[in-house]
Design a protein around this motif. Structure first.
Motif, PDB file in Angstrom:
ATOM      1  N   ASP A 141       3.282  -9.200 -10.280  1.00  0.00           N
ATOM      2  CA  ASP A 141       2.476  -8.392 -11.192  1.00  0.00           C
ATOM      3  C   ASP A 141       3.002  -6.970 -11.197  1.00  0.00           C
ATOM      4  N   LEU A 142       2.797  -6.299 -12.334  1.00  0.00           N
ATOM      5  CA  LEU A 142       3.146  -4.887 -12.405  1.00  0.00           C
ATOM      6  C   LEU A 142       2.200  -4.081 -11.525  1.00  0.00           C
ATOM      7  N   HIS A 143       2.755  -3.115 -10.808  1.00  0.00           N
ATOM      8  CA  HIS A 143       1.958  -2.254  -9.938  1.00  0.00           C
ATOM      9  C   HIS A 143       2.370  -0.797 -10.148  1.00  0.00           C
ATOM     10  N   PHE A 144       1.396   0.074 -10.052  1.00  0.00           N
ATOM     11  CA  PHE A 144       1.628   1.517  -9.987  1.00  0.00           C
ATOM     12  C   PHE A 144       1.660   1.901  -8.511  1.00  0.00           C
ATOM     13  N   SER A 145       2.753   2.522  -8.071  1.00  0.00           N
ATOM     14  CA  SER A 145       2.969   2.754  -6.640  1.00  0.00           C
ATOM     15  C   SER A 145       3.185   4.229  -6.349  1.00  0.00           C
ATOM     16  N   VAL A 146       2.627   4.674  -5.224  1.00  0.00           N
ATOM     17  CA  VAL A 146       2.777   6.036  -4.714  1.00  0.00           C
ATOM     18  C   VAL A 146       2.979   5.932  -3.212  1.00  0.00           C
ATOM     19  N   ARG A 147       3.843   6.770  -2.676  1.00  0.00           N
ATOM     20  CA  ARG A 147       4.062   6.766  -1.222  1.00  0.00           C
ATOM     21  C   ARG A 147       3.316   7.943  -0.591  1.00  0.00           C
ATOM     22  N   VAL A 148       2.674   7.682   0.540  1.00  0.00           N
ATOM     23  CA  VAL A 148       1.964   8.712   1.296  1.00  0.00           C
ATOM     24  C   VAL A 148       2.398   8.616   2.745  1.00  0.00           C
ATOM     25  N   GLY A 149       2.508   9.767   3.400  1.00  0.00           N
ATOM     26  CA  GLY A 149       2.935   9.803   4.793  1.00  0.00           C
ATOM     27  C   GLY A 149       2.302  10.957   5.543  1.00  0.00           C
ATOM     28  N   ASP A 150       2.219  10.821   6.845  1.00  0.00           N
ATOM     29  CA  ASP A 150       1.656  11.856   7.716  1.00  0.00           C
ATOM     30  C   ASP A 150       2.773  12.358   8.621  1.00  0.00           C
ATOM     31  N   ILE A 151       3.130  13.632   8.452  1.00  0.00           N
ATOM     32  CA  ILE A 151       4.231  14.187   9.229  1.00  0.00           C
ATOM     33  C   ILE A 151       3.783  14.628  10.619  1.00  0.00           C
ATOM     34  N   ARG A 152       2.492  14.536  10.903  1.00  0.00           N
ATOM     35  CA  ARG A 152       1.990  14.862  12.240  1.00  0.00           C
ATOM     36  C   ARG A 152       1.985  13.576  13.061  1.00  0.00           C
ATOM     37  N   SER A 153       2.656  13.591  14.184  1.00  0.00           N
ATOM     38  CA  SER A 153       2.864  12.361  14.944  1.00  0.00           C
ATOM     39  C   SER A 153       1.911  12.185  16.119  1.00  0.00           C
ATOM     40  N   ASN A 154       1.189  13.210  16.509  1.00  0.00           N
ATOM     41  CA  ASN A 154       0.358  13.111  17.710  1.00  0.00           C
ATOM     42  C   ASN A 154      -1.116  12.900  17.408  1.00  0.00           C
ATOM     43  N   ALA A 200       2.716   5.225   9.702  1.00  0.00           N
ATOM     44  CA  ALA A 200       4.053   5.350   9.127  1.00  0.00           C
ATOM     45  C   ALA A 200       3.865   5.510   7.621  1.00  0.00           C
ATOM     46  N   PRO A 201       4.851   6.053   6.916  1.00  0.00           N
ATOM     47  CA  PRO A 201       4.713   6.192   5.461  1.00  0.00           C
ATOM     48  C   PRO A 201       4.324   4.873   4.801  1.00  0.00           C
ATOM     49  N   THR A 202       3.310   4.933   3.950  1.00  0.00           N
ATOM     50  CA  THR A 202       2.731   3.748   3.332  1.00  0.00           C
ATOM     51  C   THR A 202       2.811   3.881   1.817  1.00  0.00           C
ATOM     52  N   VAL A 203       3.075   2.753   1.153  1.00  0.00           N
ATOM     53  CA  VAL A 203       3.100   2.718  -0.307  1.00  0.00           C
ATOM     54  C   VAL A 203       1.733   2.260  -0.800  1.00  0.00           C
ATOM     55  N   LEU A 204       1.079   3.100  -1.584  1.00  0.00           N
ATOM     56  CA  LEU A 204      -0.214   2.776  -2.169  1.00  0.00           C
ATOM     57  C   LEU A 204       0.023   2.118  -3.520  1.00  0.00           C
ATOM     58  N   ARG A 205      -0.607   0.988  -3.764  1.00  0.00           N
ATOM     59  CA  ARG A 205      -0.350   0.231  -4.985  1.00  0.00           C
ATOM     60  C   ARG A 205      -1.637  -0.034  -5.746  1.00  0.00           C
ATOM     61  N   HIS A 206      -1.536   0.115  -7.061  1.00  0.00           N
ATOM     62  CA  HIS A 206      -2.603  -0.266  -7.980  1.00  0.00           C
ATOM     63  C   HIS A 206      -2.096  -1.402  -8.852  1.00  0.00           C
ATOM     64  N   ARG A 207      -2.730  -2.554  -8.762  1.00  0.00           N
ATOM     65  CA  ARG A 207      -2.323  -3.715  -9.554  1.00  0.00           C
ATOM     66  C   ARG A 207      -2.786  -3.536 -10.991  1.00  0.00           C
ATOM     67  N   ILE A 208      -1.858  -3.651 -11.927  1.00  0.00           N
ATOM     68  CA  ILE A 208      -2.160  -3.446 -13.347  1.00  0.00           C
ATOM     69  C   ILE A 208      -2.631  -4.765 -13.925  1.00  0.00           C
ATOM     70  N   THR A 209      -3.930  -4.915 -14.053  1.00  0.00           N
ATOM     71  CA  THR A 209      -4.547  -6.110 -14.613  1.00  0.00           C
ATOM     72  C   THR A 209      -5.252  -5.750 -15.918  1.00  0.00           C
ATOM     73  N   ALA A 210      -6.002  -6.716 -16.445  1.00  0.00           N
ATOM     74  CA  ALA A 210      -6.716  -6.483 -17.701  1.00  0.00           C
ATOM     75  C   ALA A 210      -7.773  -5.397 -17.568  1.00  0.00           C
ATOM     76  N   LYS A 211      -8.252  -5.143 -16.352  1.00  0.00           N
ATOM     77  CA  LYS A 211      -9.249  -4.095 -16.129  1.00  0.00           C
ATOM     78  C   LYS A 211      -8.624  -2.740 -15.847  1.00  0.00           C
ATOM     79  N   SER A 212      -7.308  -2.675 -15.758  1.00  0.00           N
ATOM     80  CA  SER A 212      -6.627  -1.425 -15.444  1.00  0.00           C
ATOM     81  C   SER A 212      -6.458  -0.581 -16.705  1.00  0.00           C
ATOM     82  N   PRO A 213      -6.594   0.737 -16.590  1.00  0.00           N
ATOM     83  CA  PRO A 213      -6.341   1.610 -17.752  1.00  0.00           C
ATOM     84  C   PRO A 213      -4.875   1.642 -18.158  1.00  0.00           C
ATOM     85  N   LEU A 214      -3.974   1.115 -17.318  1.00  0.00           N
ATOM     86  CA  LEU A 214      -2.543   1.060 -17.636  1.00  0.00           C
ATOM     87  C   LEU A 214      -2.135  -0.285 -18.234  1.00  0.00           C
TER      88      LEU A 214
END
Length: 403
Positions: A141-154, A200-214
């Motif tokens: 399926d088509l997905h809208f993806s964004v990566r997020v990460g935390d540079i603070r390790s402790n 660890a850096p994570t990819v956030l995904r939004h699945r583009i379905t019939a209910k999606s604005p995309l």
């Protein structure tokens, strides 16, 4: 200025400390003036050298003395040389008023400083988002993806969860124009995938379905849209328990169609290492230019609503005709491909490229099997090649840049 407390907390530290110092000096000077007025109306200044006169403030001869007495009263450092007389009823009433107001005033000021010092604003600055967002296939399926990460390790964000909103204008059925309308973009609330642990850096995904604005956005129409996607990550700071919120947004020119984030985590010397130099790195992968709505139409055997340019349409048909056959898959004699770990593999095939004797080329509208196979290959999954009774797993499509 209706919410003075929040306004003061939002001030810069230099202005807050300046206000803190001026506020205390102002109250000391104000009540010092009140003490001087009591001495004035009690005629203490007219009997300074009279040893038998009952002064309201003993050993106080001027406004400076009244100011110092006000400071001693408000800071409760204790009376020494200057004291109040028990025969001065006006002074006793003012002493009670100043003590009560001083306690309230100091608690408010100190509360403002503590509230500003304990804010998790600086902690939010250590959580970063990718500069660009991507749209591509994931799990067919088509997905809208964004990566997020935390540079603070402790330390980690506790109970972190994600929300996405698409903001654009809307014309209602009653022809009422709404310049700002919010559309919720599901990130897996029902399945619990909206709750993340950013170790660890994570990819956030939004699945583009019939209910999606995309749902109706394709590669060609995407750049012509006027909208903004807001991504919000909220969680609690591990050390203080204070809630913090991180936000970013993406406009159409910051969203890449048919691109995917490169792998950042590598294994070195028996442990995993995160390479933040690749945080914003993406690679391009062959992706169908149709919208999710048109892809659903293709799956059911219908024609897509959008007509592609001739050059783009031939490319899509050629991609399907070359790579997908009912009984066999065409393979070149030498093929370079990339797997999910960034390794390069080479396949030598001495047989000639096979073709489907029964079906020949595919029709202009691909079948359900063809489009499902294409979606699977666009995910970067592996397909099985059969040759001479043996089989092996090979990556489906070559990637333009090595991960």
């Amino acid at each position: 200025m209706a919410d003075i407390f929040t306004t003061v907390v939002d001030m810069k530290w230099r202005w807050l400390m300046l206000m803190f110092i001026l506020a205390f000096n102002f109250t000391w000077a104000l009540f010092g003036f009140f003490w001087w007025l009591i001495m004035y109306f009690h005629e203490d200044f007219d009997h300074i050298n009279d040893g038998n006169w009952d002064f309201c403030l003993k050993n106080t001869r001027s406004y400076v003395g009244a100011f110092l007495f006000s400071l001693e009263t408000q800071t409760t450092i204790g009376y020494g040389y200057r004291v109040i007389s028990e025969k001065c009823s006006e002074g006793i009433i003012l002493l009670i008023i100043q003590s009560i107001l001083a306690a309230f005033f100091e608690s408010v000021l100190i509360g403002m400083v503590l509230a500003k010092a304990s804010r998790a604003k600086k902690r939010a600055e250590t959580v970063v988002f990718s500069k660009m967002a991507c749209i591509g296939f994931y799990d067919e399926d088509l997905h809208f993806s964004v990566r997020v990460g935390d540079i603070r390790s402790n330390s980690f964000l506790l109970e972190a969860h994600v929300r996405m909103y698409l903001i654009k204008s809307k014309l209602s059925e009653g022809h009422e124009f709404c310049p700002v309308t919010f559309y919720d973009m599901d990130v897996g609330f029902d399945g619990g995938t909206d709750r993340i642990l950013i170790i660890a850096p994570t990819v956030l995904r939004h699945r583009i379905t019939a209910k999606s604005p995309l749902y109706s956005f394709s590669k060609s129409t995407f750049s012509r849209q006027d909208f903004e996607i807001v991504v919000i990550v909220e969680g609690a700071v591990e050390q203080t328990g204070m809630t913090t919120q991180m936000r970013t947004s993406y406009t159409p020119d910051e969203i890449l169609w048919g691109h995917y984030f490169k792998q950042m985590i590598v294994r070195e010397r028996g442990q995993y290492v995160v390479n933040f130099a690749l945080f914003d790195a993406v690679y391009e992968h062959e992706t169908l230019p149709y919208s999710a709505e048109d892809l659903d139409r293709l799956k059911t055997g219908q024609d897509p609503e959008e007509e592609l340019p001739v050059k783009e349409e031939k490319k899509v048909k050629r991609q399907i005709n070359i790579r997908f056959k009912t009984n066999s898959i065409s393979m070149s004699s030498e093929m370079e491909c990339h797997n999910g770990h960034g390794d390069v593999c080479t396949e030598n095939n001495q047989d000639e490229t096979t073709t489907d004797q029964t079906h020949g080329n595919l029709s202009s509208t691909p079948s359900l099997k063809d489009i499902n196979d294409l979606l699977q290959m666009s995910n970067g999954d592996c397909i099985r090649q059969s040759s001479g009774g043996s089989s092996r797993q090979i990556p489906a499509l070559p990637i333009s840049s090595k991960i």
